[in-house]
Design an enzyme around this catalytic site. Structure first.
Site, PDB file in Angstrom:
ATOM      1  CG  ASP A 146      -6.420  60.039  41.892  1.00 16.06           C
ATOM      2  OD1 ASP A 146      -5.481  60.819  41.636  1.00 16.06           O
ATOM      3  OD2 ASP A 146      -6.275  58.952  42.480  1.00 16.06           O
ATOM      4  CD  GLU A 172      -3.836  61.650  38.118  1.00 17.63           C
ATOM      5  OE1 GLU A 172      -2.691  61.858  38.549  1.00 17.63           O
ATOM      6  OE2 GLU A 172      -4.597  60.791  38.608  1.00 17.63           O
TER       7      GLU A 172
END
Length: 541
Positions: A214, A288
């Site tokens: 993330d 990401e």
């Protein structure tokens, strides 16, 4: 096999994203859980995917639905236990499925033991040095340390009490590029890197096959924490390339970003690469990374860093043959120098579902199927988001039921509409999502009765049947062939390319177009008399 072997499983895998709260609820509390996922693994095997990516299930106060982690090496009781995580991994591997788990290294929860200690210890302490605490500006420190904005809206700084006074006097500020309950780590502190090495090792030892990272472009900020330079006509915000725009899809432009994509971040992923190399089974990482250019994205997937990076350019592209062509050629050109495999994705838990983005209704669904089929024909790997195989659209969640922190900070629609629990069976909520009655944690619309797995599984014309057919066709015709993509000019409204023995044609125009010679291997809609209708794709062999 090593991490640089061209035959690693992840280079050509189709991975299915499971949003843990909304996939399957086994205990009946209205919220998805790990045993629920385990019970539905045969469905994923039969769908034809190779792996699943599970969103955070760690101990968390759930202010951002698990992306605010209080303990990285335990399972939140809301979702089950460590034993349930082990059982899920074992069952997935029995079925031939790989498992990717979410890792959140940019920030922790404000309930993490480190942050609680930092608040208690006060300015200048080793405990505060793990996060980005700074004195404020102004005569009494009443102004934030810089002008940065949170991705979720409002200032990226929150002021805390000074623990030394005992009188509630305000003291330092801490940085949170997302919600105020998600303080950013200071990755210049070696303790932070050591913590995450331990976290990686903990889950690798339990058998996970990879990590979705993330905010992989975050972690390091410009050391001075200087102000962001904002043009006169520019709206101040955290970044157009920081995280998926929750309420709209915008074209990203180059801008000053002292909080993102700093060069030091790549040292972290080189360290992680060395850790993964110690394990068998081609363990992987996928970033990401909402970077500003294909070239900056490619830096994350150099041979000694991460395995993959999400290709958000494909997701952000409008319904346009030329736009799709630009993304394909730009992606392949950017990745070629570093020898990385591309990824393709159309939806996830942060963006409006692509059926809705493409217009909604029958037109949106036709375009979504055509875009998916085109994506599945491209070299590299593909990521699917739960429910897209059912043709789900973005739901309009009533404000009374919204839970996305971006909604509370900005008043904008937020991301709840793509996170509604998916329907499995039945004619009323919870549509087989769990054994309970009534609505789950986000309410399901009545239209789900005709979109459930049960309603579609035996219908050869359903979206679910199309996905099964498309994934089978990918295995049969697009796996193990040359990765070279040769673009073909069939007109400005038509995307066409050849990959090995397969020719792919996508009609983004309004009128049917003549097809080149070849046998139809797969089509997203009716193909008659050698003509491809609008909003339709075909594979020819």
């Amino acid at each position: 096999m090593g991490l640089n072997d061209q035959n690693e499983w992840w280079r050509h895998a189709v991975t299915y994203q499971v949003y843990v709260r909304s996939f399957a609820d086994l205990d009946g509390d209205g919220i998805g859980d790990l045993p629920g996922i385990t019970s539905r693994l045969p469905y994923l095997r039969d769908l034809g995917v190779d792996a699943l990516w599970i969103t955070p299930f760690y101990t968390s106060p759930q202010n951002d639905h698990g992306y605010d982690v209080a303990d990285y090496t335990d399972v939140d009781p809301l979702f089950g236990s460590i034993g349930d995580a082990d059982a899920l991994l074992d069952r997935a591997h029995e079925l031939g499925l790989k498992v990717i788990v979410d890792l959140v290294p940019n920030h922790s929860s404000d309930q993490h033991e480190w942050f609680r200690a930092a608040l208690a210890a006060g300015p200048g302490s080793p405990e505060r040095a793990r996060y980005l605490f700074r004195d404020g500006r102004g005569k009494a420190g009443e102004l934030p340390p810089n002008n940065w904005e949170s991705v979720f809206g409002g200032p990226a700084w929150t002021r805390v009490e000074d623990p030394s006074t005992g009188s509630g006097q305000r003291g330092q500020w801490y940085l949170h590029l997302f919600d105020s309950t998600q303080p950013d780590f200071d990755w210049r502190n070696p303790e932070v890197g050591d913590l995450f090495e331990d976290v990686l090792t903990f889950w690798l030892d339990r058998g996970v096959d990879g990590f979705r990272v993330d905010v992989a472009h975050g972690l390091f900020k410009v050391e001075s924490l200087r102000d962001q330079e904002i043009a006169e006509d520019e709206v101040p915000e955290a970044s157009a390339a920081s995280a998926a725009p929750p309420s709209s899809m915008v074209e990203r432009t180059l801008r000053d970003e002292p909080m993102w994509d700093q060069p030091e971040v790549h040292d972290v992923y080189r360290r992680w690469h060395r850790i993964l190399e110690k394990y068998d089974g081609d363990r992987m990482t996928v970033a990401e990374a909402w970077t500003q250019t294909p070239e900056s994205m490619a830096r994350f997937v150099r041979p000694d860093e991460m395995s993959q990076s999400f290709n958000f350019s494909w997701l952000l592209a409008p319904w346009s043959a030329s736009a799709f062509a630009d993304v394909i050629t730009g992606t392949l050109d950017a990745l070629a120098p570093v020898g990385a495999s591309p990824t393709w994705v159309l939806s996830n838990h942060d963006v409006i579902r692509h059926v809705t983005r493409y217009g909604g209704g029958p037109v949106g669904l036709a375009r979504a199927k055509a875009a998916t089929m085109t994506m599945l024909s491209l070299p590299g790997s593909a990521y699917l988001y739960q429910g897209e195989e059912l043709g789900l659209e973005q739901d309009e969640v009533h404000p009374d039921f919204r839970q996305d922190p971006s909604w509370f900070r900005t008043g904008e629609e937020g991301r709840d509409g793509c996170r509604v629990p998916i329907p499995w069976s039945g004619s009323a909520a919870p549509f087989g999502f769990g054994p309970g009655t009534g609505q789950p944690w986000l309410p399901q619309p009545s239209s789900y009765a005709g979109l459930s797995v049960e309603a579609q599984q035996d219908d050869p014309t359903s979206t679910l049947s199309f996905y099964r057919e498309a994934l089978a066709a990918r295995r049969a015709h697009a796996t193990g062939i040359d990765d070279h993509v040769e673009m073909i000019d069939l007109g400005e409204d038509v995307l066409a390319f050849r990959r090995g023995p397969v020719t792919v044609v996508l009609n983004c125009g309004t009128a049917a177009v003549a097809l080149p010679a070849g046998d139809v291997l797969l089509a997203s809609g009716a193909v008659e008399d050698g003509k491809l209708p609008a909003d339709t794709a075909v594979w020819l062999g």
